[in-house]
Design an enzyme around this catalytic site. Structure first.
Site, PDB file in Angstrom:
ATOM      1  N   SER A 147      74.715  59.640  40.694  1.00 14.93           N
ATOM      2  CA  SER A 147      74.688  58.940  41.969  1.00 14.93           C
ATOM      3  C   SER A 147      74.840  57.428  41.744  1.00 14.93           C
ATOM      4  CB  SER A 147      73.412  59.272  42.734  1.00 14.93           C
ATOM      5  OG  SER A 147      73.505  58.845  44.073  1.00 14.93           O
ATOM      6  N   ASP A 226      75.873  68.441  49.496  1.00 17.57           N
ATOM      7  CA  ASP A 226      75.291  67.103  49.326  1.00 17.57           C
ATOM      8  C   ASP A 226      75.305  66.377  50.665  1.00 17.57           C
ATOM      9  OD1 ASP A 226      74.725  64.399  48.613  1.00 17.57           O
ATOM     10  OD2 ASP A 226      75.533  64.737  46.597  1.00 17.57           O
ATOM     11  N   HIS A 257      71.981  67.033  46.900  1.00 14.21           N
ATOM     12  CA  HIS A 257      72.147  65.796  46.136  1.00 14.21           C
ATOM     13  C   HIS A 257      71.104  65.615  45.043  1.00 14.21           C
ATOM     14  CE1 HIS A 257      73.586  61.665  45.518  1.00 14.21           C
ATOM     15  NE2 HIS A 257      72.321  61.288  45.456  1.00 14.21           N
TER      16      HIS A 257
END
Length: 281
Positions: A147, A226, A257
């Site tokens: 991320s 996600d 996520h």
């Protein structure tokens, strides 16, 4: 505008604790001090060991051997919260692993506010530690960015591909890192909110612009469910990777996520191990 974006982007959690003697302190080119930890993986005589080492013991563990993952964590995480996951990765993938905190995160919470520029300096300090203090060859280093961590990881992958080993040589040979793993990456920060069509002034971590310049085998990991970074970001990023550096992506049906749940971990580990075997080892 830039400061406002940084305030919204960076969300350091309350600092968690790690054993002080297992912390490696690094100084960045921007003058901040950040912590890291090192997990050593060894298999000798059929006996497998995977453990974090005190700073004084790392050099004697043979860190230049095998693959080392340089792990850049996500937002709202720090070294204490990611340690179990990092140890799991080290054991399952049979690799050494070095993870670090960003300026303003974890035990570096008082070193200054986080920023894109600090993140770049932070990963440079971690990479310099592996290369110049532990003598790990660049080809043995695999960058893993999850991320938020995809930003500094893409930056360093490009830098390693473009920096000459000997600036005075006419051949300009470079030493790109051995691989790049991007887990739930984004095209850029603004694009997480709205598709801008291009990188606008004030945008942060323009991964979509950097990936064409990466000179290392790159694999994308993303869950189709996600809700924070839409799945289509990885689809677009895959198209931006140079064809010779595209590894088969890991798109996991139904994964969100913030977790790789137990049911998909075997698939996740098998595919990453396959990637390392085919492109890095």
């Amino acid at each position: 505008m830039g400061d406002a974006v940084s305030t919204l982007l960076f969300q350091p959690p309350p600092p968690s604790k790690l054993k002080e003697h297992k912390i490696v302190w690094l100084k960045t080119r921007r003058g901040t001090k950040i912590p890291g930890f090192y997990i050593s993986y060894r298999r000798q005589g059929g006996v497998e060991t995977c453990r974090s080492l005190a700073a004084s013991d790392i050099r004697d563990s043979g860190p230049s051997e095998g693959v080392t993952i340089l792990y850049s964590h996500a937002n709202a995480e720090d070294l204490g919260s990611i340690y179990p996951w990092c140890k799991f990765l080290s054991k399952m993938l049979q690799v050494n692993l070095f993870a670090y905190d960003y300026t303003g995160y974890g035990m570096a919470y008082d070193s200054g506010p986080p920023s894109e520029e600090h993140c770049y300096a932070d990963i440079e300090a971690a990479y310099d530690f592996l290369r110049n203090s532990l003598n790990v060859p660049s080809r043995n280093i695999v960058l893993y960015g999850r991320s938020l961590g995809s930003g500094p990881s893409c930056y360093l992958a490009v830098k390693s591909a473009q920096t000459p080993v000997n600036p005075e040589s006419s051949k300009e040979r470079t030493e790109p890192v051995g691989g790049l793993i991007l887990h739930a990456p984004f095209m850029s920060v603004f694009r997480v909110v709205v598709e801008t069509g291009c990188t606008l002034p004030g945008d942060k971590f323009p991964n979509i612009d950097l990936l064409p310049m990466v000179g290392s085998p790159t694999i994308l990991v993303h869950g189709t469910n996600d809700q924070i970074v839409p799945f289509n970001h990885s689809e677009r990023l895959f198209e931006a990777i140079g064809e010779k550096f595209r590894a088969r992506p890991i798109y996991i049906e139904g994964m969100s996520h913030n977790n790789v749940h137990s049911q998909v971990r075997p698939l996740f580990c098998d595919r990453l191990a396959e990637y390392l075997e085919e492109h890095v080892w």
